[in-house]
Write a protein that holds these residues in place. Structure first.
Motif, PDB file in Angstrom:
ATOM      1  N   LEU A   8      -7.104  10.404 -17.098  1.00 18.67           N
ATOM      2  CA  LEU A   8      -6.381  11.543 -17.651  1.00 18.67           C
ATOM      3  C   LEU A   8      -4.993  11.709 -17.055  1.00 18.67           C
ATOM      4  CD1 LEU A   8      -9.281  14.174 -17.624  1.00 18.67           C
ATOM      5  CD2 LEU A   8      -8.675  12.520 -19.397  1.00 18.67           C
ATOM      6  N   SER A   9      -4.720  10.959 -16.002  1.00 15.91           N
ATOM      7  CA  SER A   9      -3.437  11.098 -15.323  1.00 15.91           C
ATOM      8  C   SER A   9      -2.305  10.572 -16.192  1.00 15.91           C
ATOM      9  CB  SER A   9      -3.461  10.338 -13.999  1.00 15.91           C
ATOM     10  OG  SER A   9      -2.164  10.281 -13.435  1.00 15.91           O
ATOM     11  N   LEU A  10      -1.164  11.213 -16.018  1.00 20.26           N
ATOM     12  CA  LEU A  10       0.040  10.739 -16.716  1.00 20.26           C
ATOM     13  C   LEU A  10       0.390   9.313 -16.314  1.00 20.26           C
ATOM     14  CD1 LEU A  10       2.223  12.010 -18.657  1.00 20.26           C
ATOM     15  CD2 LEU A  10       3.609  12.381 -16.607  1.00 20.26           C
ATOM     16  N   VAL A  11      -0.002   8.902 -15.108  1.00 24.67           N
ATOM     17  CA  VAL A  11       0.354   7.583 -14.586  1.00 24.67           C
ATOM     18  C   VAL A  11      -0.895   6.714 -14.395  1.00 24.67           C
ATOM     19  CG1 VAL A  11       2.540   8.272 -13.548  1.00 24.67           C
ATOM     20  CG2 VAL A  11       0.416   8.545 -12.242  1.00 24.67           C
ATOM     21  N   TYR A  12      -1.857   6.864 -15.289  1.00 24.82           N
ATOM     22  CA  TYR A  12      -3.055   6.020 -15.237  1.00 24.82           C
ATOM     23  C   TYR A  12      -2.652   4.567 -15.433  1.00 24.82           C
ATOM     24  CZ  TYR A  12      -7.411   3.787 -16.709  1.00 24.82           C
ATOM     25  OH  TYR A  12      -8.470   2.922 -16.845  1.00 24.82           O
ATOM     26  N   ASN A  32      -1.929  -0.659  -8.826  1.00 21.40           N
ATOM     27  CA  ASN A  32      -2.958   0.085  -8.092  1.00 21.40           C
ATOM     28  C   ASN A  32      -2.753   0.009  -6.573  1.00 21.40           C
ATOM     29  OD1 ASN A  32      -5.218   1.701  -7.718  1.00 21.40           O
ATOM     30  ND2 ASN A  32      -6.657  -0.010  -7.829  1.00 21.40           N
ATOM     31  N   THR A  33      -1.486   0.067  -6.141  1.00 24.28           N
ATOM     32  CA  THR A  33      -1.218   0.039  -4.697  1.00 24.28           C
ATOM     33  C   THR A  33      -0.559   1.313  -4.198  1.00 24.28           C
ATOM     34  OG1 THR A  33       0.964  -0.989  -5.001  1.00 24.28           O
ATOM     35  CG2 THR A  33      -0.930  -2.482  -4.738  1.00 24.28           C
ATOM     36  N   ASN A  34      -0.234   2.240  -5.095  1.00 25.37           N
ATOM     37  CA  ASN A  34       0.468   3.455  -4.688  1.00 25.37           C
ATOM     38  C   ASN A  34      -0.235   4.662  -5.306  1.00 25.37           C
ATOM     39  OD1 ASN A  34       2.285   5.631  -4.362  1.00 25.37           O
ATOM     40  ND2 ASN A  34       4.050   4.247  -4.372  1.00 25.37           N
ATOM     41  N   PRO A  35      -1.233   5.220  -4.614  1.00 27.43           N
ATOM     42  CA  PRO A  35      -2.011   6.313  -5.203  1.00 27.43           C
ATOM     43  C   PRO A  35      -1.207   7.572  -5.469  1.00 27.43           C
ATOM     44  CG  PRO A  35      -2.562   6.014  -2.878  1.00 27.43           C
ATOM     45  CD  PRO A  35      -1.708   4.852  -3.264  1.00 27.43           C
ATOM     46  N   GLU A  36      -0.042   7.718  -4.851  1.00 32.34           N
ATOM     47  CA  GLU A  36       0.757   8.908  -5.097  1.00 32.34           C
ATOM     48  C   GLU A  36       1.487   8.831  -6.445  1.00 32.34           C
ATOM     49  OE1 GLU A  36       3.389   9.585  -1.890  1.00 32.34           O
ATOM     50  OE2 GLU A  36       1.802   9.971  -0.413  1.00 32.34           O
ATOM     51  N   SER A  59      13.186   0.455  -1.515  1.00 34.49           N
ATOM     52  CA  SER A  59      11.962  -0.091  -0.929  1.00 34.49           C
ATOM     53  C   SER A  59      11.924  -1.605  -1.061  1.00 34.49           C
ATOM     54  CB  SER A  59      10.741   0.521  -1.606  1.00 34.49           C
ATOM     55  OG  SER A  59      10.726   0.189  -2.987  1.00 34.49           O
ATOM     56  N   GLN A  60      11.319  -2.240  -0.072  1.00 34.01           N
ATOM     57  CA  GLN A  60      11.203  -3.696  -0.039  1.00 34.01           C
ATOM     58  C   GLN A  60       9.734  -4.077  -0.107  1.00 34.01           C
ATOM     59  OE1 GLN A  60      12.846  -5.540   3.460  1.00 34.01           O
ATOM     60  NE2 GLN A  60      12.840  -7.582   2.570  1.00 34.01           N
ATOM     61  N   ASN A  61       9.412  -4.966  -1.060  1.00 36.15           N
ATOM     62  CA  ASN A  61       8.060  -5.513  -1.207  1.00 36.15           C
ATOM     63  C   ASN A  61       7.001  -4.414  -1.343  1.00 36.15           C
ATOM     64  OD1 ASN A  61       9.004  -8.172  -1.023  1.00 36.15           O
ATOM     65  ND2 ASN A  61       8.962  -8.082   1.217  1.00 36.15           N
ATOM     66  N   SER A  62       7.335  -3.389  -2.081  1.00 37.63           N
ATOM     67  CA  SER A  62       6.358  -2.352  -2.417  1.00 37.63           C
ATOM     68  C   SER A  62       6.743  -1.787  -3.763  1.00 37.63           C
ATOM     69  CB  SER A  62       6.332  -1.247  -1.350  1.00 37.63           C
ATOM     70  OG  SER A  62       7.579  -0.568  -1.297  1.00 37.63           O
ATOM     71  N   GLY A  63       5.794  -1.062  -4.380  1.00 36.89           N
ATOM     72  CA  GLY A  63       6.113  -0.535  -5.691  1.00 36.89           C
ATOM     73  C   GLY A  63       4.996   0.284  -6.278  1.00 36.89           C
ATOM     74  N   ILE A  64       5.086   0.471  -7.590  1.00 40.62           N
ATOM     75  CA  ILE A  64       4.177   1.372  -8.289  1.00 40.62           C
ATOM     76  C   ILE A  64       3.485   0.702  -9.467  1.00 40.62           C
ATOM     77  CG2 ILE A  64       5.447   3.440  -7.600  1.00 40.62           C
ATOM     78  CD1 ILE A  64       6.824   3.398 -10.339  1.00 40.62           C
ATOM     79  N   GLY A  65       3.764  -0.592  -9.689  1.00 43.44           N
ATOM     80  CA  GLY A  65       3.194  -1.271 -10.846  1.00 43.44           C
ATOM     81  C   GLY A  65       4.103  -1.278 -12.054  1.00 43.44           C
ATOM     82  N   SER A  66       5.405  -1.112 -11.830  1.00 39.03           N
ATOM     83  CA  SER A  66       6.372  -1.032 -12.933  1.00 39.03           C
ATOM     84  C   SER A  66       6.761  -2.424 -13.425  1.00 39.03           C
ATOM     85  CB  SER A  66       7.611  -0.266 -12.493  1.00 39.03           C
ATOM     86  OG  SER A  66       8.271  -0.938 -11.440  1.00 39.03           O
ATOM     87  N   THR A  67       7.376  -2.450 -14.602  1.00 36.71           N
ATOM     88  CA  THR A  67       7.768  -3.735 -15.188  1.00 36.71           C
ATOM     89  C   THR A  67       8.906  -4.391 -14.421  1.00 36.71           C
ATOM     90  OG1 THR A  67       9.358  -2.724 -16.728  1.00 36.71           O
ATOM     91  CG2 THR A  67       7.076  -2.930 -17.475  1.00 36.71           C
TER      92      THR A  67
END
Length: 865
Positions: free
Chosen positions: A239-243, A228-232, A325-333
């Motif tokens: 309902l979002s594909l990336v909920y 929950n750090t990358n709203p894009e 990217s360094q020290n950022s992400g999308i919540g991936s495994t």
């Protein structure tokens, strides 16, 4: 209205308005302009088949799972582990690939690799690929090379399908999905049915109850530390594909993935890969650990270069550190594993390409295979004609990466052999002490001479070379420089002049001097001589210490560990105790200069060579109470009996047949015999033989030698002293006519009706006789009995046979713990061909009887007519 009800009401309104525009569409091979409810692929639509066997197509989850369970049941290399359950109550499984002891052949903890598949339901390439890894590792024939090495030394953990509920939903509707419903891309992004991405939280499995079709959680957005750090690219819209779910690791599948990592166990983990499709790239991130960043780049290089070497030339692109990217992400495994466990971690997007510039001229998605490219999501629908290649080639590439991350190469053994006789004149070997250290065993039996030819046999801790058509060649995707080997011999800092006469990597069994140690091409043989030139004569004066320096690489380009005394391992995102030649802890290795020996310019006596008189009993005085019986047979054969104990103080014994090599005897297969039962109930049909290890012996003279053994993961050494001397073949003495006829009875004897037990007889130079009876107790436990007897009227009589207990196998053996007690009596009435063995025991359950015995072995130079 409270906030919760307001949220629910708002979501329902959004859902209702979007679903009013929902169009149920169908994937087809081709269509007309009137087929507005269809999406054309340009190739047949894959339909999953309910079969466990791989074919040119996709298997159902049931078929894949059947395959997994069959590999568990029918091979020793696949071990099933339940991780948890999905929302639908289906069990999520991981599979450990490899042997079941979690120890390397050195007795060290195995490294662990984790490969996750099927996190996104629609990506059918992923479960097939991970199942392909299982099939390759489980079913590859015994090769004494890469695959045996991996199975013996690496704990490879795979999850073929993490998102089982979603996967099964896509396979239930393999051609159907909805357009016009996605919140972000309604006209181009198909949802649910064949294109379901998310898990099945709050979703039924009926495609046509459309009120819930877009729900579920994207498991690749459900992870710390960037949940929950990358709203894009991660959304709070259900309902979002990336909920991303209600909280990090809120989903049972996410929790199961972390549970799989603990199977390593977690401190043994060295890489993590999340297998997706599509776009034919590696997605990876980095943290502040620059060494980990470098290692990740190197691992990705091995992967991509290896895979690009196949005929299909599929390049998996990845960005360098400056573009990541360094020290950022999308919540991936992969972000979770990178930051939590500090291992190279990445998302692998299986082909087809995404039409990126770096994949030109490929158009991207299904068009890579001649598809019409009507909808870019056809990249998730790989043509059936491609999956066999994809599955098999990616499995081989994963094996290459597992090999790389198993650890750096290190010299294990150096033996110098006199090339004229084949005798070993130097043996140096690194013995494992614990998970961090090794100790160097080194024994030089003769100094090396100038102007004399020697073989240097060196083994390493992993297979070091690849072969193509039988010839050494670079590993797929690696440059020719990985075949380089730099070596030299130094007196101080000054190099000696050495003439190299021959050099070969060894791919045949047999150990020293012409075979590999454990795996093909894990050993190297160099034939050389020290020149007696002015340089060498100036450096070598009497006994002179010489140091060997050597550097080479393994098949993937990792350099040798410069200091095998410290066991290289992975810790906190980098290699530890992987040293360069200056002793610095690095990730690059260097020249090994830890092995040395003596050279002389003076004459040297020829090496001791084995003779029949080595036949006798031997023991290590620090292990008084156990020992070895060796029989030298004709044609350079030998037999070993090892009377010893198990780890709880009960008697045990091993037997082996070996080969005499100059001053050594090598026993490649140490056998544990089981299934016998003492007395009339003995059934030879129940007897089994199990190879449990190996042993080798080396002698410096007639009375002293050394032995080393490997049983399972346990390695040990003993320094041997002679216990007995046999009549008529005393070592170091000429062989004459028999002093008495009974001397010819030395050897092994057995009753053919009791195959699996027997007697070893030694007629000694003083006229006494020693016998060892290797047998069992009435419950089938291995036992041995022994006695010192005499010859009476041509019979071998042992009035007091003894038994023992209390010894502990291995380094904890204490002679003071061994307890001897009487067992009974034995009389052997033998001729050259056979005879009888009559026993009477005082131990309960053994009784008395007479057995008919025949000769099993003839000692060399003691022919019994």
């Amino acid at each position: 209205m409270n906030r919760f009800l307001t949220l629910v009401f708002t979501v329902l309104l959004i859902s209702s308005s979007q679903l009013n525009a929902a169009d149920l569409t169908e994937w087809v091979e081709s269509k007309t302009i009137f087929d507005t409810d269809k999406i054309a692929l340009g190739y047949p639509v894959p339909i999953p088949v309910d079969t466990p066997l791989p074919f040119d197509g996709f298997r159902t989850y049931a078929g894949l799972h059947m395959r997994h369970e069959d590999l568990v049941a029918t091979t020793p290399w696949v071990h099933q582990e339940a991780l948890g359950q999905t929302h639908y109550g289906r069990t999520i499984y991981a599979y450990r690939l490899g042997d079941d002891d979690l120890l390397t052949v050195e007795g060290l903890p195995e490294s662990a690799m984790l490969t996750n598949g099927g996190i996104h339901a629609r990506e059918w390439q992923s479960p097939e690929t991970v199942t392909g890894i299982m099939e390759l590792l489980a079913l590859h024939e015994e090769d004494h090379h890469l695959y045996d090495y991996l199975r013996d030394n690496v704990n490879m953990i795979v999850i073929p399908s993490l998102n089982i509920d979603g996967f099964m939903q896509t396979q239930k509707f393999p051609t159907e999905n909805y357009l016009g419903v996605d919140p972000s891309y309604p006209e181009s992004s198909p949802r649910d049915g064949r294109m379901r991405r998310k898990n099945m939280r709050d979703v039924d499995d009926h495609l046509y109850t459309i009120g819930d079709l877009m729900r579920g959680v994207d498991l690749n957005r459900n992870n710390n530390p960037f949940w929950n750090t990358n709203p894009e690219r991660s959304s709070s819209n259900v309902l979002s594909l990336v909920y991303h779910g209600t909280a990090p690791a809120s989903e049972p599948e996410t929790q199961a993935l972390d549970a799989a990592a603990q199977l390593g166990p977690i401190d043994r983990l060295r890489i993590y890969t999340d297998v997706h499709s599509f776009s034919q790239v590696h997605f990876w991130g980095r943290n502040n650990n620059t060494r980990l960043t470098t290692q990740t780049e190197e691992v990705l290089g091995v992967f991509s270069n290896h895979h690009n070497s196949f005929d299909a030339s599929k390049w998996y692109a990845y960005g360098d550190r400056n573009s990541v990217s360094q020290n950022s992400g999308i919540g991936s495994t992969d972000e979770y594993f990178l930051h939590t466990y500090q291992v190279p971690s990445w998302t692998l997007e299986i082909e087809p390409s995404g039409g990126q510039d770096f994949h030109a001229p490929l158009p991207g998605a299904g068009a890579d295979y001649g598809g019409v490219g009507e909808n870019g999501h056809d990249g998730f629908i790989l043509p059936e004609s491609e999956i066999t290649r994809v599955r098999e080639e990616l499995a081989q590439t994963f094996a290459a990466v597992y090999y790389r991350q198993a650890g750096p190469p290190a010299i294990n053994t150096l033996r110098m052999l006199d090339s004229e006789t084949g005798a070993v004149v130097l043996e140096s070997q690194w013995d494992t002490v614990n998970g961090q250290t090794r100790s160097l065993y080194s024994k030089q039996l003769r100094p090396l001479q100038l102007n004399h030819s020697y073989h240097a046999w060196m083994s390493f801790n992993k297979p070091m070379r690849w072969r193509v058509d039988g010839e050494v060649a670079p590993f797929p995707g690696q440059p020719a420089s990985t075949l380089d080997l730099d070596a030299g011999l130094l007196v101080g800092e000054s190099p000696l002049t050495v003439t190299l006469e021959a050099g070969d990597w060894l791919n045949q069994p047999g150990e020293t001097p012409d075979g590999f140690m454990t795996y093909r091409d894990d050993a190297l043989k160099l034939t050389f001589r020290f020149a007696d030139d002015e340089l060498n004569l100036g450096l070598v004066n009497g006994l002179t210490d010489v140091t060997m320096v050597l550097e080479t690489t393994d098949m993937t380009g990792m350099s040798t560990d410069a200091n095998p005394a410290t066991v290289a391992d992975w810790d906190n995102g980098a290699w530890r105790r992987y040293e360069d030649h200056d002793g610095a802890d690095t990730d690059s290795g260097g020249f090994d200069s830890t092995l040395s020996f003596q050279v002389t310019d003076q004459p040297v006596l020829p090496p001791f060579l084995l003779e029949p008189g080595i036949t006798s009993s031997w023991y290590d005085p620090t292990h008084d109470g156990e020992g070895f019986l060796l029989e030298m047979l004709a044609d350079n054969a030998a037999v070993l009996y090892w009377f010893t104990y198990n780890d709880i103080g009960e008697q045990d014994w091993y037997v082996a047949v070996g080969e005499v090599r100059a001053n050594r005897i090598v026993f490649p297969e140490l056998l544990r015999v089981s299934g016998g039962e003492f007395g009339p109930g003995f059934d030879p049909g129940n007897v089994t033989e199990e190879v449990v290890g190996s042993a080798s012996f080396i002698w410096s003279d007639c009375d002293k030698g050394d032995m080393s053994y490997q049983i399972g993961a346990q390695h040990g050494r003993m320094q041997l002293t002679r216990l007995t001397r046999l009549m008529d073949i005393d070592c170091g003495q000429p062989i004459l006519a028999p002093i008495r006829e009974e001397a010819l009875l030395s050897g092994s004897w057995y009753d053919p009706g009791h195959r699996g037990e027997g007697y070893n007889v030694e007629v000694l130079i003083n006229g006494q006789v020693v016998v060892y009876w290797f047998s069992y107790d009435p419950e089938g436990e291995r036992r041995w009995f022994f006695g010192l007897g005499e010859i009476r009227e041509g019979k071998l009589v042992f009035d007091e046979m003894l038994t023992s207990s209390g010894g502990i196998f291995g380094p904890d053996f204490n002679p003071d713990d061994v307890d001897f007690k009487p067992w009974g009596s034995l009389e052997l009435d033998l001729t050259c061909e056979g005879g009888t063995a009559t026993y009477s025991s005082i131990e309960e359950g053994f009784g008395s009887a007479t057995l008919d015995v025949v000769r099993l072995t003839n000692i060399d130079q003691l022919p019994c007519p």
